[in-house]
Design a protein around this motif. Sequence first.
Motif, PDB file in Angstrom:
ATOM      1  N   ILE A  17       0.836  -1.202   0.000  1.00 43.88           N
ATOM      2  CA  ILE A  17       0.000   0.000   0.000  1.00 43.88           C
ATOM      3  C   ILE A  17       0.873   1.254   0.000  1.00 43.88           C
ATOM      4  CG2 ILE A  17      -1.563   1.352   1.466  1.00 43.88           C
ATOM      5  CD1 ILE A  17      -2.956  -1.261   2.197  1.00 43.88           C
ATOM      6  N   GLU A  18       1.936   1.222   0.770  1.00 41.82           N
ATOM      7  CA  GLU A  18       2.840   2.385   0.815  1.00 41.82           C
ATOM      8  C   GLU A  18       3.455   2.644  -0.558  1.00 41.82           C
ATOM      9  OE1 GLU A  18       6.762   3.968   3.353  1.00 41.82           O
ATOM     10  OE2 GLU A  18       5.784   2.053   3.842  1.00 41.82           O
ATOM     11  N   ARG A  19       3.868   1.583  -1.250  1.00 41.22           N
ATOM     12  CA  ARG A  19       4.472   1.765  -2.570  1.00 41.22           C
ATOM     13  C   ARG A  19       3.423   2.235  -3.591  1.00 41.22           C
ATOM     14  NH1 ARG A  19       7.355  -2.928  -0.893  1.00 41.22           N
ATOM     15  NH2 ARG A  19       5.883  -4.319  -1.979  1.00 41.22           N
ATOM     16  N   MET A  20       2.232   1.724  -3.502  1.00 39.50           N
ATOM     17  CA  MET A  20       1.180   2.150  -4.422  1.00 39.50           C
ATOM     18  C   MET A  20       0.822   3.613  -4.190  1.00 39.50           C
ATOM     19  SD  MET A  20      -1.043  -1.369  -4.101  1.00 39.50           S
ATOM     20  CE  MET A  20      -2.512  -0.821  -4.975  1.00 39.50           C
ATOM     21  N   LEU A  21       0.746   4.001  -2.922  1.00 34.31           N
ATOM     22  CA  LEU A  21       0.480   5.405  -2.624  1.00 34.31           C
ATOM     23  C   LEU A  21       1.608   6.291  -3.134  1.00 34.31           C
ATOM     24  CD1 LEU A  21      -0.917   5.058   1.023  1.00 34.31           C
ATOM     25  CD2 LEU A  21      -2.168   5.981  -0.951  1.00 34.31           C
ATOM     26  N   GLY A  22       2.843   5.814  -2.997  1.00 30.26           N
ATOM     27  CA  GLY A  22       3.970   6.597  -3.490  1.00 30.26           C
ATOM     28  C   GLY A  22       3.891   6.829  -4.984  1.00 30.26           C
ATOM     29  N   ALA A  23       3.426   5.815  -5.730  1.00 30.00           N
ATOM     30  CA  ALA A  23       3.283   5.966  -7.175  1.00 30.00           C
ATOM     31  C   ALA A  23       2.241   7.012  -7.523  1.00 30.00           C
ATOM     32  CB  ALA A  23       2.910   4.620  -7.801  1.00 30.00           C
ATOM     33  N   LEU A  24       1.274   7.224  -6.605  1.00 31.40           N
ATOM     34  CA  LEU A  24       0.218   8.212  -6.843  1.00 31.40           C
ATOM     35  C   LEU A  24       0.553   9.579  -6.245  1.00 31.40           C
ATOM     36  CD1 LEU A  24      -2.851   5.913  -6.062  1.00 31.40           C
ATOM     37  CD2 LEU A  24      -2.212   6.786  -8.300  1.00 31.40           C
ATOM     38  N   GLY A  25       1.591   9.641  -5.424  1.00 27.76           N
ATOM     39  CA  GLY A  25       1.975  10.911  -4.825  1.00 27.76           C
ATOM     40  C   GLY A  25       1.258  11.238  -3.539  1.00 27.76           C
ATOM     41  N   TYR A  26       0.794  10.220  -2.815  1.00 30.39           N
ATOM     42  CA  TYR A  26       0.100  10.455  -1.553  1.00 30.39           C
ATOM     43  C   TYR A  26       0.853   9.753  -0.421  1.00 30.39           C
ATOM     44  CZ  TYR A  26      -3.751  12.354  -4.229  1.00 30.39           C
ATOM     45  OH  TYR A  26      -4.505  13.130  -5.064  1.00 30.39           O
ATOM     46  N   ARG A  27       0.785  10.376   0.765  1.00 36.79           N
ATOM     47  CA  ARG A  27       1.526   9.854   1.899  1.00 36.79           C
ATOM     48  C   ARG A  27       0.752   8.754   2.611  1.00 36.79           C
ATOM     49  NH1 ARG A  27       1.865  10.923   7.292  1.00 36.79           N
ATOM     50  NH2 ARG A  27       0.228  12.489   7.102  1.00 36.79           N
ATOM     51  N   THR A  28      -0.554   8.955   2.780  1.00 35.91           N
ATOM     52  CA  THR A  28      -1.376   7.977   3.498  1.00 35.91           C
ATOM     53  C   THR A  28      -2.622   7.655   2.688  1.00 35.91           C
ATOM     54  OG1 THR A  28      -2.748   9.571   4.686  1.00 35.91           O
ATOM     55  CG2 THR A  28      -0.624   8.970   5.686  1.00 35.91           C
ATOM     56  N   GLU A 870     -12.047  -2.695 -12.988  1.00 33.25           N
ATOM     57  CA  GLU A 870     -12.239  -2.600 -11.542  1.00 33.25           C
ATOM     58  C   GLU A 870     -11.434  -3.710 -10.876  1.00 33.25           C
ATOM     59  OE1 GLU A 870     -15.684  -2.809  -8.057  1.00 33.25           O
ATOM     60  OE2 GLU A 870     -16.278  -2.833 -10.170  1.00 33.25           O
ATOM     61  N   PRO A 871     -10.352  -3.374 -10.203  1.00 31.91           N
ATOM     62  CA  PRO A 871      -9.489  -4.422  -9.626  1.00 31.91           C
ATOM     63  C   PRO A 871      -9.975  -4.986  -8.306  1.00 31.91           C
ATOM     64  CG  PRO A 871      -8.533  -2.260  -9.290  1.00 31.91           C
ATOM     65  CD  PRO A 871      -9.756  -2.035 -10.128  1.00 31.91           C
ATOM     66  N   THR A 872     -10.767  -4.258  -7.537  1.00 28.99           N
ATOM     67  CA  THR A 872     -11.243  -4.569  -6.186  1.00 28.99           C
ATOM     68  C   THR A 872     -10.098  -4.545  -5.177  1.00 28.99           C
ATOM     69  OG1 THR A 872     -11.029  -6.979  -5.914  1.00 28.99           O
ATOM     70  CG2 THR A 872     -12.875  -6.185  -7.256  1.00 28.99           C
ATOM     71  N   GLU A 873     -10.468  -4.613  -3.919  1.00 25.82           N
ATOM     72  CA  GLU A 873      -9.485  -4.575  -2.827  1.00 25.82           C
ATOM     73  C   GLU A 873      -8.794  -5.910  -2.612  1.00 25.82           C
ATOM     74  OE1 GLU A 873     -13.394  -5.784  -0.851  1.00 25.82           O
ATOM     75  OE2 GLU A 873     -12.737  -4.471  -2.489  1.00 25.82           O
ATOM     76  N   SER A 874      -9.325  -6.978  -3.213  1.00 24.68           N
ATOM     77  CA  SER A 874      -8.820  -8.319  -2.889  1.00 24.68           C
ATOM     78  C   SER A 874      -7.574  -8.719  -3.667  1.00 24.68           C
ATOM     79  CB  SER A 874      -9.918  -9.360  -3.134  1.00 24.68           C
ATOM     80  OG  SER A 874     -10.978  -9.174  -2.226  1.00 24.68           O
ATOM     81  N   GLU A 875      -7.230  -7.970  -4.707  1.00 26.07           N
ATOM     82  CA  GLU A 875      -6.067  -8.330  -5.522  1.00 26.07           C
ATOM     83  C   GLU A 875      -4.801  -7.695  -4.951  1.00 26.07           C
ATOM     84  OE1 GLU A 875      -6.377 -10.563  -7.619  1.00 26.07           O
ATOM     85  OE2 GLU A 875      -8.552 -10.595  -7.836  1.00 26.07           O
ATOM     86  N   ASP A 876      -3.757  -8.502  -4.786  1.00 24.60           N
ATOM     87  CA  ASP A 876      -2.513  -7.958  -4.244  1.00 24.60           C
ATOM     88  C   ASP A 876      -1.731  -7.215  -5.330  1.00 24.60           C
ATOM     89  OD1 ASP A 876      -1.088  -9.860  -5.775  1.00 24.60           O
ATOM     90  OD2 ASP A 876      -1.041 -11.277  -4.104  1.00 24.60           O
ATOM     91  N   ARG A 877      -0.658  -6.551  -4.891  1.00 30.21           N
ATOM     92  CA  ARG A 877       0.083  -5.704  -5.836  1.00 30.21           C
ATOM     93  C   ARG A 877       0.715  -6.533  -6.937  1.00 30.21           C
ATOM     94  NH1 ARG A 877       5.656  -3.282  -5.381  1.00 30.21           N
ATOM     95  NH2 ARG A 877       5.733  -1.668  -6.983  1.00 30.21           N
ATOM     96  N   ASN A 878       1.141  -7.745  -6.658  1.00 28.32           N
ATOM     97  CA  ASN A 878       1.738  -8.569  -7.708  1.00 28.32           C
ATOM     98  C   ASN A 878       0.757  -8.838  -8.841  1.00 28.32           C
ATOM     99  OD1 ASN A 878       4.214  -8.785  -6.410  1.00 28.32           O
ATOM    100  ND2 ASN A 878       3.631 -10.658  -5.307  1.00 28.32           N
ATOM    101  N   GLU A 879      -0.500  -9.110  -8.486  1.00 30.09           N
ATOM    102  CA  GLU A 879      -1.503  -9.366  -9.525  1.00 30.09           C
ATOM    103  C   GLU A 879      -1.834  -8.087 -10.290  1.00 30.09           C
ATOM    104  OE1 GLU A 879      -4.309 -12.200 -11.396  1.00 30.09           O
ATOM    105  OE2 GLU A 879      -2.294 -12.155 -10.528  1.00 30.09           O
ATOM    106  N   LEU A 880      -1.890  -6.966  -9.591  1.00 26.15           N
ATOM    107  CA  LEU A 880      -2.124  -5.694 -10.270  1.00 26.15           C
ATOM    108  C   LEU A 880      -0.987  -5.396 -11.251  1.00 26.15           C
ATOM    109  CD1 LEU A 880      -3.314  -3.499  -7.245  1.00 26.15           C
ATOM    110  CD2 LEU A 880      -4.741  -4.685  -8.922  1.00 26.15           C
ATOM    111  N   ASP A 881       0.233  -5.623 -10.816  1.00 21.15           N
ATOM    112  CA  ASP A 881       1.378  -5.364 -11.698  1.00 21.15           C
ATOM    113  C   ASP A 881       1.403  -6.351 -12.869  1.00 21.15           C
ATOM    114  OD1 ASP A 881       2.197  -3.233 -10.184  1.00 21.15           O
ATOM    115  OD2 ASP A 881       3.708  -4.354  -9.061  1.00 21.15           O
TER     116      ASP A 881
END
Length: 976
Positions: A17-28, A870-881
């Motif tokens: 979540i931290e890395r995904m937020l970083g890609a979007l430019g948000y801290r939290t 729509e990816p949903t909350e259940s997919e982890d970052r590896n699957e999104l990537d």
Amino acid sequence: MTSNFPSRHIGPDAPAIERMLGALGYRTLDDLIDAAVPEQIRTRSPLNLPEGRDEHRVLAELRALAGRNRTRVQMIGQGYHDTITPAVLRRNMLENPAWYTAYTPYQPEISQGRLEALLTFQTLVEDLTALPVAGASLLDEATAVAEAVLLMRRANKSKGSVSVGRQTGRPTQPALNGRVLMDADCLPQTLAVVAGRTAPLGIKVELVDLHTQRPEDLGDDAFGLVIQSPGVSGGVREIEPWITAARDRGMLTTVAADLLALTLLKPPGEQGADIAVGSAQRFGVPLFYGGPHAGYMAVRAGLERMLPGRLVGVSVDAAGKPAYRLALQTREQHIRRDKATSNICTAQALLANVAAMYAVYHGPEGLRAIAERTHRHAATIAEGLRAAGHRLVHEHFFDTVTVHVPGRAQEIVARADAAGVNLRLVDADHVGVSCDECTDNEVVGKVLGAFGAEPVSDLCGYSHTNHSRALPAQLARTSPYLRHPVFHEHRSETAMMRFLRKLADYDLALDRTMIPLGSCTMKLNSAVEMEPISWPEFASIHPLAPAAQTEGYRQLIDDLETWLAEITGYDRVSLQPNAGSQGELAGLLAIHGYHAARGEHGRDICLIPGSAHGTNAASAVLAGLRVVVVATAPNGNIDLDDLRAKIGEHPDKIAAIMLTYPSTHGVYEADVRTVCDLVHEAGGQVYVDGANLNALVGLARPGRFGGDVSHLNLHKTFCIPHGGGGPGVGPVAVREHLAPFLPGDPGNPGSPGSPGSSQTGAPVSQANYGSAGILPITWAYLALMGPDGLTDATKTAVLAANYLARSLHEHYPVLYTGPGGLVAHECILDLREITRQTGVTAEDVAKRLIDFGFHAPTLSFPVNGTLMVEPTESEDRNELDRFVRAMVTIKREIDQVGAGVWPLEDSPPRQAPHTAEQVTADEWNLPYSRQTAAYPVPELRAAKYWPPVRRIDGVRGDRNLVCACPAPEAFAEVSS
């Protein structure tokens, strides 16, 4: 113990979540949500729900609830019968995520297994009814009859106006009207549902007693006749004279037929019926306290293009190989909107497939043996009752006898209950006894004992050539059925297990891959949530069982109604609608009833944004409302100027507006409160479609930011699986002023929908609590997640959608965004300019994703030439990537087409999907390598999904409609 389940349900962990937020430019995560979600709709107070519990405790609590239900031998009948689900089907289909997590087969190349099973269901229904075209299931028997009534009205143009309007800026009104005749021996819930569905359309319902009246007494001003066979009282009578008399008077005829009885009784098609409808529940589907159960409909030739719901057909793929697909999809309400033949958007695919495989497992001989045994037990009971001096209401019956016991009915039902048997209390003087697959000699003895009768010897020598007097020879079936090899080749459990595995292997479901479908929310359906639905204390309860036997179910339902009201900000919830479309209809009927009760009968205009889901317009028409379309602004929002203009054109006529929020375009519209205020000021009500509630739970409540009514999709936001196209649950939630108009109890017409309530609106499903058997799934999900887990799930869903949108925007423009360039829980990738420049279409991308092992996003909805993700909350970052890599790789292939390296027709996107047979063939004449075709990214070498067919020719399948299992020779000819 505090629940750790949210970390199991939510895919990305804290570092991801931290890395995904970083890609979007948000801290939290909260910073992102504050930027994406308009402040005017935010609900800052936390959800007032029980704290989340761990899996062990939640299962223990469900065990306690189940223990408060009391199982009995269920002989109430009235359209519901106990049955035995073969363990091989329960374990390998009903409880198998390869089957229950699959989506509707709109992408047929990755759905051949479930499509073949649905085609088998159609063949089963066609054979047993002796009608040539059957659909791939409807929601239940009562609503199937209602659909048949509307079909007869539209098809019978000799009986007055049947026109429906075209969606324009001016109001359009369906002009159905007319009169339909209904058998007085129809199921009570069927009569209640049909009355509720037909009233808004001006159709009059008249009852006809086929036991006492004569066919020649039929009038000639009705458009249709509905016959129940056998009737709810159990009576079996000759219906062919009635069908003939109806046809001679210009009517169409629908027969509501018991599929098991049709193994012994002359089928409707052979007697001249135009339509047959009913339920496939007793083919291996548990009672489930009323649902989910698969309804069916079959029609004569000439009516197939009016058939509501889905129809599986046979076409060919690019290699000429037979392949299955959904046929005649232009009938779907997504496309036809207010001109749709029906508003249903789902079916009961999983239950239809169970019923089909039940027939495959037993075969025609096995089904007939079950029917004969069932009838034999009923005949044995009848003989014992006659010997004791009791009078039967009907001499001819299949599985149900109704007994005349003046003044003693309550006493007899109570005595049977004490012996562990539920009988039907018809009235003070009559008791109904329905036998089924589970009836045995011990049960027969208990039933006779309850009536004070002596046991009798079982009828001996009974067979289809030696009928008991209860089934006269002239009513017997003589024609064969289920002759296709599929109903003869899988008798052993080994063979059946492998057949089910083979079909599942053809498909892509959530057990293999992310299904990034916009507007569909394909999220985790956890094993712990699914486990309780097979427990006998939930699965074996009759929907009309006495209240003392259903305390656990009613507590679970009360909990869910309370929790869902809290989540949505409404005051009352009804769980009766068994699909999202039925929840829409229930909400609109509540609005209609509210205006009528206030004397404002002129309020009949429903405003619908041009971007709305197609069911909205279709539901409005079925509720008797006129549709007026509101334009969409260039940014995808509702055009406020056009809204004001439309309201101004129709003063005192506005009944409602139907909103989808977040919008169908995947954006939080900032002016939604303004829209609500404008409609309220005009005297209308605001319906907020709950399809996108996964972007709101814990953050905003429709009932607080202006909504008067919403339907919810428990099969989307609240984790009931899609089942390959159903089951679904679509509860309707309302503000207090609409509560009296919620659906009433169809089993007891005119009575409140639940104890202590005052809701007396028209029922929209045949069971009071709809698909109650799968409600434990949502109860478990809410109990496991708790208020914090639910809110975190919503935030993560928004994060995942924005992460994909940001990762892909350089390659595929995101069509609509809100403030700060953010989307809600889904995003629309715009391929229209790519198509203009290269010829590669959104469909090409969808098919090429199959080669990467992905189900496609939603294709060309709500905007043609786009993909909604729509990816949903259940997919982890590896699957999104992994999805991002696939989409970027496909864009590079598109660039190769644009640069002229590959001709469009011979490019990987246009040739996709590629089968193993194709890439291993001796000849390879395409300008790209086999490796590019099959392994476009290296990781596929470790785990590769091979589609069973190449791209399917949809046009051919529609022009040459084949909707039954093809002979094996059709496949052999291709391979030879």
